[in-house]
Design a protein around this motif. Structure first.
Motif, PDB file in Angstrom:
ATOM      1  N   VAL A  17      -5.630  -6.629   4.022  1.00  0.00           N
ATOM      2  CA  VAL A  17      -6.052  -6.113   2.723  1.00  0.00           C
ATOM      3  C   VAL A  17      -5.684  -7.102   1.617  1.00  0.00           C
ATOM      4  CG1 VAL A  17      -5.705  -4.280   1.024  1.00  0.00           C
ATOM      5  CG2 VAL A  17      -5.955  -3.707   3.440  1.00  0.00           C
ATOM      6  N   ARG A  29      -6.086   6.206   3.463  1.00  0.00           N
ATOM      7  CA  ARG A  29      -7.506   6.120   3.105  1.00  0.00           C
ATOM      8  C   ARG A  29      -8.171   4.914   3.769  1.00  0.00           C
ATOM      9  NH1 ARG A  29      -7.569   6.244  -3.247  1.00  0.00           N
ATOM     10  NH2 ARG A  29      -9.846   6.333  -3.041  1.00  0.00           N
ATOM     11  N   LEU A  30      -7.467   3.790   3.778  1.00  0.00           N
ATOM     12  CA  LEU A  30      -8.009   2.593   4.419  1.00  0.00           C
ATOM     13  C   LEU A  30      -8.165   2.790   5.922  1.00  0.00           C
ATOM     14  CD1 LEU A  30      -6.389  -0.639   2.972  1.00  0.00           C
ATOM     15  CD2 LEU A  30      -8.808  -0.136   3.233  1.00  0.00           C
ATOM     16  N   SER A  31      -7.125   3.371   6.543  1.00  0.00           N
ATOM     17  CA  SER A  31      -7.167   3.597   7.993  1.00  0.00           C
ATOM     18  C   SER A  31      -8.311   4.535   8.355  1.00  0.00           C
ATOM     19  CB  SER A  31      -5.832   4.173   8.483  1.00  0.00           C
ATOM     20  OG  SER A  31      -4.778   3.274   8.216  1.00  0.00           O
ATOM     21  N   PHE A  59     -10.905  -0.875  -3.307  1.00  0.00           N
ATOM     22  CA  PHE A  59     -11.436   0.196  -2.463  1.00  0.00           C
ATOM     23  C   PHE A  59     -12.791   0.683  -2.990  1.00  0.00           C
ATOM     24  CE2 PHE A  59     -11.263   4.487  -0.397  1.00  0.00           C
ATOM     25  CZ  PHE A  59     -11.224   4.018   0.911  1.00  0.00           C
ATOM     26  N   LEU A 116       0.843  -1.200   0.000  1.00  0.00           N
ATOM     27  CA  LEU A 116       0.000   0.000   0.000  1.00  0.00           C
ATOM     28  C   LEU A 116       0.873   1.242   0.000  1.00  0.00           C
ATOM     29  CD1 LEU A 116      -2.562  -1.059   2.769  1.00  0.00           C
ATOM     30  CD2 LEU A 116      -3.031  -0.884   0.316  1.00  0.00           C
ATOM     31  N   GLU A 126      -2.859   5.280   0.118  1.00  0.00           N
ATOM     32  CA  GLU A 126      -3.790   4.150   0.208  1.00  0.00           C
ATOM     33  C   GLU A 126      -3.948   3.688   1.650  1.00  0.00           C
ATOM     34  OE1 GLU A 126      -2.845   2.303  -4.243  1.00  0.00           O
ATOM     35  OE2 GLU A 126      -1.794   1.550  -2.458  1.00  0.00           O
ATOM     36  N   PHE A 147      -5.600  -2.046  -5.866  1.00  0.00           N
ATOM     37  CA  PHE A 147      -6.166  -1.441  -4.662  1.00  0.00           C
ATOM     38  C   PHE A 147      -7.349  -0.550  -5.022  1.00  0.00           C
ATOM     39  CE2 PHE A 147      -6.651   2.207  -1.859  1.00  0.00           C
ATOM     40  CZ  PHE A 147      -6.904   1.563  -0.653  1.00  0.00           C
ATOM     41  N   LEU A 189     -15.196  -1.757  -1.740  1.00  0.00           N
ATOM     42  CA  LEU A 189     -15.410  -1.544  -0.303  1.00  0.00           C
ATOM     43  C   LEU A 189     -16.349  -0.364  -0.070  1.00  0.00           C
ATOM     44  CD1 LEU A 189     -14.493  -2.504   2.538  1.00  0.00           C
ATOM     45  CD2 LEU A 189     -12.610  -0.867   2.372  1.00  0.00           C
ATOM     46  N   PHE A 227     -14.654  -6.990   5.524  1.00  0.00           N
ATOM     47  CA  PHE A 227     -13.447  -6.201   5.784  1.00  0.00           C
ATOM     48  C   PHE A 227     -13.288  -5.948   7.281  1.00  0.00           C
ATOM     49  CE2 PHE A 227     -11.309  -1.939   5.887  1.00  0.00           C
ATOM     50  CZ  PHE A 227     -10.106  -2.321   5.308  1.00  0.00           C
TER      51      PHE A 227
END
Length: 283
Positions: free
Chosen positions: A39, A14-16, A55, A7, A11, A51, A58, A69
Motif C-alpha cells: 500500500v 477494508r483493504l483486505s 482508497f 494502516l 483501513e 489512505f 482504488l 494494486f
C-alpha cells in the motif's frame, strides 16, 4: 509525500476485504506488514496524500489502479521444470487418456492458469517437444493466463535469468534459448510463439468461460492463498473449464479432495491429479 502512516485496523480490514472480493486471496493480521509495504508503494506511486484519498482512487479504478494494486500483491516465484513429475505424468498418462477422445490432427488444449512470468507454459511446450513422440500428430494449443498483467508482459517477452533455468540441462538451454547478456536468456521464437498469453481472474466465471474447455489445466500454488469459500468457487470455475474427462494438476501441497467433490482423484505413478468425470458431464 509525507512518511507512510500505518494502516488502522479499519483501513486494513477494508483493504483486505477489497482484495478478497476481487481476487479470492486472503490477507489476515499475520500479513499486515506485507499489505502495508505494498500500500505504501502504491500510495507513493500515485502521490496519494492519505489512505482515504488512495482508497477512493482504488474504488473508482482511476487510471487502472485496481490492476496495479492487484499486481502488487501477486507472487511470481517459479522456474522451468518445476514439479517435473507432473510433466512426466502429462506425457506418460494424461495425454494417453485424452487421445482416446481425440483423433489425429485434433487440437489438444492445455491451460497454465495462473502462469506467472511464463516458465510453466513454456516448460510444458518444451517438455512435449522433448518427451512426447506424438507431438507432431496433433495441434497442441497452450495458453498461459494470470491476473497479474506485469507477469504476462514478462512472459510474452520470454526473457529469463539464470535461476529460472537452473533445472534445465545446458543442452536444453543451448537448444531452446539465445543468451542475451551475462544473466539473460531469451526463449527461441518457435517456442515463444507456441504459447498464447491472456489475462484472467480465477474467481470470475465469465472470464474463465470465455477461454473455452481444456484437456488439461495446470493450476498450481494459488489456491493456498484462498479461503474455503474462494477455493470452492475457483474449483467450480476450473471444473467448468475442463472438457469431460479432462485433468487438473495442482501444486504438491494442494488437494482438490479437500476442496470439492466434483472431481475424481487419479493416482498415477508420477503424480496425483484430478479429473472431471466423463459420465453425466453437463454442457
Amino acid at each position: 509525500m509525507a512518511d507512510p502512516v500505518p494502516l488502522s485496523e479499519e483501513e486494513f480490514s477494508r483493504l483486505s476485504e477489497f482484495l478478497y472480493r476481487r481476487t479470492g486471496m486472503v490477507f489476515n493480521e499475520t500479513k499486515r506488514y506485507y499489505v502495508q509495504r505494498r500500500v505504501d508503494d502504491r500510495m507513493a506511486a500515485t502521490q496519494a496524500t492519505s489512505f482515504a484519498s488512495y482508497f477512493a482512487r482504488l474504488r473508482s479504478d482511476l487510471n487502472g489502479e485496481v490492476e496495479q494494486f492487484i499486481n502488487a500483491f501477486t507472487v511470481n516465484e517459479t522456474y522451468f521444470y518445476r514439479e517435473e513429475h507432473q510433466l512426466s505424468c502429462l506425457t506418460e498418462n494424461i495425454l494417453a487418456e485424452r487421445l482416446q477422445v481425440h483423433r489425429r490432427g485434433d487440437t489438444i488444449r492445455i491451460w497454465s492458469n495462473p502462469c506467472s512470468t511464463g516458465e510453466e507454459p513454456f516448460s510444458i511446450a518444451l517438455w512435449l517437444l522433448e518427451n512426447w513422440p506424438a507431438v507432431d500428430s496433433y495441434d497442441v494449443e497452450i495458453i498461459g493466463s494470470d491476473i497479474d498483467t506485469r507477469a504476462l508482459q514478462a512472459a510474452e517477452a520470454g526473457v529469463f535469468g539464470k535461476r529460472a533455468l537452473m533445472r534445465l540441462s545446458p543442452e536444453l538451454v543451448a537448444r531452446y534459448f539465445v543468451q542475451e547478456g551475462p544473466d539473460s536468456w531469451r526463449i527461441i521464437e518457435d517456442l515463444r510463439s507456441s504459447v498464447r498469453f491472456t489475462p484472467v481472474n480465477l474467481m470470475d466465471p465469465q472470464e474463465m468461460r470465455r477461454h473455452g474447455r481444456f484437456d488439461v489445466v495446470f493450476c498450481r500454488n494459488v489456491l493456498i492463498y484462498f479461503d474455503d469459500a474462494s477455493r470452492r468457487l475457483a474449483a467450480e470455475n476450473l471444473f467448468d473449464s475442463l472438457a469431460p474427462g479432462g485433468f487438473i494438476c495442482l501444486g504438491h501441497t494442494e488437494s482438490m479432495s479437500r476442496i470439492s467433490p466434483l472431481f475424481q482423484v487419479r493416482r498415477f505413478a508420477d503424480a496425483i491429479v484430478y479429473q472431471r468425470p466423463m459420465e453425466g458431464a453437463h454442457g
